[in-house]
Design a protein around this motif. Structure first.
Motif, short mmCIF file in Angstrom:
data_model
loop_
_atom_site.label_atom_id
_atom_site.label_comp_id
_atom_site.label_asym_id
_atom_site.label_seq_id
_atom_site.Cartn_x
_atom_site.Cartn_y
_atom_site.Cartn_z
N GLU A 43 22.90 75.29 -20.84
CA GLU A 43 22.81 76.64 -20.27
C GLU A 43 23.88 77.58 -20.81
O GLU A 43 23.71 78.79 -20.79
N GLY A 44 25.00 77.01 -21.24
CA GLY A 44 26.10 77.83 -21.74
C GLY A 44 26.97 78.41 -20.63
O GLY A 44 27.95 79.08 -20.91
N ASP A 45 26.61 78.16 -19.37
CA ASP A 45 27.38 78.80 -18.29
C ASP A 45 28.66 78.02 -17.98
O ASP A 45 28.88 76.91 -18.44
N VAL A 46 29.52 78.67 -17.18
CA VAL A 46 30.83 78.12 -16.90
C VAL A 46 30.71 76.94 -15.94
O VAL A 46 30.01 77.02 -14.93
N ILE A 47 31.37 75.85 -16.28
CA ILE A 47 31.37 74.67 -15.41
C ILE A 47 32.80 74.21 -15.16
O ILE A 47 33.71 74.52 -15.94
N TYR A 48 32.97 73.49 -14.04
CA TYR A 48 34.28 72.95 -13.67
C TYR A 48 34.11 71.47 -13.36
O TYR A 48 33.03 71.03 -12.92
N LEU A 49 35.17 70.73 -13.53
CA LEU A 49 35.12 69.29 -13.24
C LEU A 49 35.52 69.05 -11.78
O LEU A 49 36.57 69.52 -11.33
N ALA A 50 34.65 68.34 -11.06
CA ALA A 50 34.94 68.00 -9.66
C ALA A 50 35.67 66.65 -9.61
O ALA A 50 35.70 65.91 -10.60
N ALA A 51 36.22 66.36 -8.45
CA ALA A 51 37.00 65.13 -8.30
C ALA A 51 36.15 63.89 -8.53
O ALA A 51 36.65 62.85 -8.99
N ASP A 52 34.83 63.98 -8.24
CA ASP A 52 33.96 62.81 -8.43
C ASP A 52 33.32 62.79 -9.82
O ASP A 52 32.28 62.16 -10.02
N ASP A 53 33.92 63.52 -10.76
CA ASP A 53 33.49 63.54 -12.16
C ASP A 53 32.21 64.33 -12.43
O ASP A 53 31.72 64.37 -13.56
N ARG A 54 31.63 64.97 -11.41
CA ARG A 54 30.46 65.82 -11.66
C ARG A 54 30.95 67.14 -12.26
O ARG A 54 32.04 67.59 -11.97
N TRP A 55 30.08 67.75 -13.08
CA TRP A 55 30.34 69.14 -13.49
C TRP A 55 29.74 70.03 -12.41
O TRP A 55 28.58 69.88 -12.06
N VAL A 56 30.54 70.95 -11.87
CA VAL A 56 30.03 71.84 -10.83
C VAL A 56 30.07 73.28 -11.34
O VAL A 56 30.82 73.61 -12.25
#
Lengths: 99, 557
Positions: A17-30
């Motif tokens: 998608e190219g959109d901004v993502i962040y790393l969550a504590a459980d390793d998911r990209w949010v």
């Protein structure tokens, strides 16, 4: 004395998608900064960055962005990160439209 | 207009097929980002702040209605219903998804468009005077030259890994509307003893080290143009600095080696390239030029226009600002402003694109142009059709009468979209336009060009704005520097910095103070802002901006 380590989040753009993502504590990209894991220890932050950078089929341009750890979760400290977290100011597009 | 040959069609189709496979391999994980990035950039695909961005080339800014309709289709199908026209006559889509880009490129190929070499260290889309073919002051249409250069530069094996990007612009008139002095190579069509030839400028450019292009040759005969340009790029390709990307552009090479040394090297290389070309390029040029034959202009009365001009003040205001002289009697060049007050400069919705395509089809010999000033041009309209055209434009939010006025602002995407930006540009442009519209003094101010860049790379051409605004990041806060006295035409000049910058809140009032100072000091209505600045210099504007103390210091210095 060295400067104290300011809190960080791991952030990138999603490959598809190219959109901004962040790393969550459980390793998911949010998609939302407020769900990101706040890293307050420099050594841990570097490790999380390395791990995230290895996920090249999911994320592009992984880096550590400075945040302020507020009551409502992490908040951007620089206006560039504020735009990344919300979207452009000329149209209600991007994250601000996704709610 | 140029029509793709079978070779062109097959070439673009093959590139699109390759890129589709490359995208597939990236998504599957077979290619890393480091491997993929140069491949996507070769096809105009960037990764920006919020999303991917696809930059589509509009060669020499020329479109037909079917192409404009297709740009609308892309905006609607794979973007958020709009597109952004840029200062290099391209269009950018701000929200495509990676997996959709191959389909977008295939859709573009259906109408003879592509995104090849809109990025990367290659020869970029060749730009031209947006009045080409219609301008009353034109010696010859610059577009056959631009098309010849496009074919020569596309996938040119020697020039795929240049020291840095390379931009060429062509004008067919002495009045420069293509900013040729701010390009790596600027080409001006000239006539000598009845022969068409080219004046070639080199080493212009904006960015962090702005330079005005210098004359390399005063007359290159038509038949020698391609070998001559190849010689220039070839000399720079070997000489240009690859150790420091900020010193890699040809303007620095020319600056460091001196114009005379560069000219000698080019002449010597030209002796080789000229022998090697063997005349195929001349035959090709003739074939291309034949495709740019003027449309069948008609001879008709213009009473309808005269009546509307006399009776309809809204039409008259639009005609006064947005029309330019056409070389054929009874015709005009009409500019469609994409600078409605408060809107994003250069943006058009899919619906607006279709409206403009339809007008071109019905009234404009099927031709549209994109200007580097981020407006759309109808290059050939008969005056009798203008009242009808204006009515359609008005109904679709496209009849803003402000070409060349203070609200006709060039602005780069800035930090609202661009990953390189250091500050926003768009909201500043929106606020300035809105403010001066409220004051109702645009027409009184007359010609005044504001150009805004959101970083030092100067996509918004701020150095050559009568008023230039550069957005920077000063200790984590947006800060805007002002330059005055820039000029993008044949009398090109770089603006001079006024002094310390202004915050996002203070920049619009600062611009207002500059304009007030101009209105106060001009010798009369006929003296433009630029003329007043050239007559009086910086002092009255500094005083208006910073007050007595700072202005005194400036005078003492």
């Amino acid at each position: 004395m060295s400067k104290p380590f300011s809190p960080k989040v791991v952030t990138a753009n999603a490959l598809i998608e190219g959109d901004v993502i962040y790393l969550a504590a459980d390793d998911r990209w949010v998609r939302s900064l407020t769900e990101a894991e706040v890293l307050t220890d420099e050594a841990v932050a570097q490790l999380r960055l390395l791990d995230a950078s290895a996920r090249s089929a999911e994320a592009v341009g992984v880096y550590l962005a400075e945040v302020a750890d507020g009551l409502d979760g992490p908040q951007p400290t620089h206006f560039r990160e504020a735009f990344r977290a919300t979207g452009p100011s000329n149209y209600a597009h991007g994250k601000q439209a996704e709610g | 207009m140029y029509r793709y040959t079978d070779f062109d069609t097959a070439f673009v189709a093959e590139r699109n097929r390759q890129f589709r496979q490359q995208v597939r391999r990236r998504i599957s994980g077979a290619l890393t980002e480091d491997e993929f990035k140069p491949l996507r950039l070769m096809n105009g695909l960037y990764l920006q702040l919020h999303a991917y961005m696809l930059r589509v080339a509009i060669p020499y800014g020329t479109l037909n209605s079917a192409q404009m309709d297709q740009l609308a289709l892309l905006a609607e199908t794979w973007d958020k219903g709009y597109g952004h026209f840029t200062t290099r006559q391209n269009i950018q889509y701000n929200w495509p998804k990676l997996g959709d880009v191959p389909d977008m490129l295939d859709a573009l190929a259906e109408v003879g468009l592509h995104a090849i070499q809109t990025s990367g260290n290659t020869i970029r889309n060749v730009t031209a005077d947006h009045f080409a073919g219609g301008a009353a002051d034109e010696i010859a249409d610059p577009r056959p030259v631009a098309e010849l250069l496009r074919q020569w530069s596309t996938d040119h094996p020697e020039f795929q890994f240049l020291p840095r990007k390379f931009k060429i612009a062509v004008t067919g008139s002495a009045n420069d509307r293509a900013v040729i002095k701010a390009h790596d190579i600027g080409i001006q069509v000239v006539e000598r003893d009845g022969q068409i030839g080219y004046r070639v400028l080199v080493g212009g450019g904006l960015g962090r080290t702005p330079m005005i292009g210098k004359e390399l040759a005063d007359f290159v005969p038509q038949a020698d143009l391609l070998p001559y340009v190849e010689a220039v790029v070839s000399v720079w390709n070997l000489l240009g600095r690859r150790d420091n990307k900020y010193k890699a552009r040809i303007k620095i090479t020319v600056h460091e080696h001196g114009l005379d040394e560069i000219r000698a090297l080019v002449e010597s290389r030209f002796a080789e390239t000229r022998a090697a070309f063997g005349g195929h390029d001349v035959a090709l040029f003739e074939e291309i030029a034949a495709q740019f034959a003027p449309p069948a202009f008609r001879n008709a009365p213009t009473e309808v226009y005269d009546a509307a001009y006399a009776t309809d003040p809204v039409f008259r205001a639009w005609a006064d600002t947005n029309l330019s002289a056409h070389r054929i009697d009874g015709y005009a060049i009409a500019q469609i402003s994409l600078k409605a007050h408060g809107e994003t400069p250069g943006d058009a919705s899919a619906d607006q694109m279709r409206v403009m395509a339809d007008i071109a089809r019905r009234y404009g010999h099927d031709e549209l142009r994109i200007s580097h000033e981020q407006n759309v041009v109808l290059p050939h309209v008969h005056k009798s059709d203008l009242p009808a055209i204006h009515k359609i434009l008005k109904a679709n939010g496209l009849a803003t009468a402000n070409i060349g006025r203070i609200s006709d602002i060039i602005a780069c995407p800035g930090m609202d979209y661009c990953a390189l930006a250091t500050a926003r540009s768009i909201p500043i442009a929106q606020e300035i336009a809105t403010r001066f519209d409220e004051l109702k003094i645009e027409n009184d101010i007359g010609e005044l060009k504001i150009k805004i860049s959101g970083c030092i790379n100067a996509c918004g051409h701020h150095h050559v704005g009568h008023i230039g605004i550069l957005g920077l990041d000063r200790a984590g806060v947006e800060n805007y520097q002002i330059t005055l006295g820039g000029d993008a035409t044949e009398t090109a000049a770089l603006g001079e910095r006024t002094g310390p910058g202004f915050s996002a809140d203070d920049i619009v009032p600062a611009i207002e103070r500059i304009v007030e100072a101009y209105l106060e000091h001009r010798s009369g209505r006929e003296e433009s802002f630029l003329e007043t600045y050239r007559r009086l210099g910086m002092a009255p504007f500094k005083l208006a901006l910073y007050g007595e103390e700072t202005a005194k210091k400036a005078r003492a210095a």
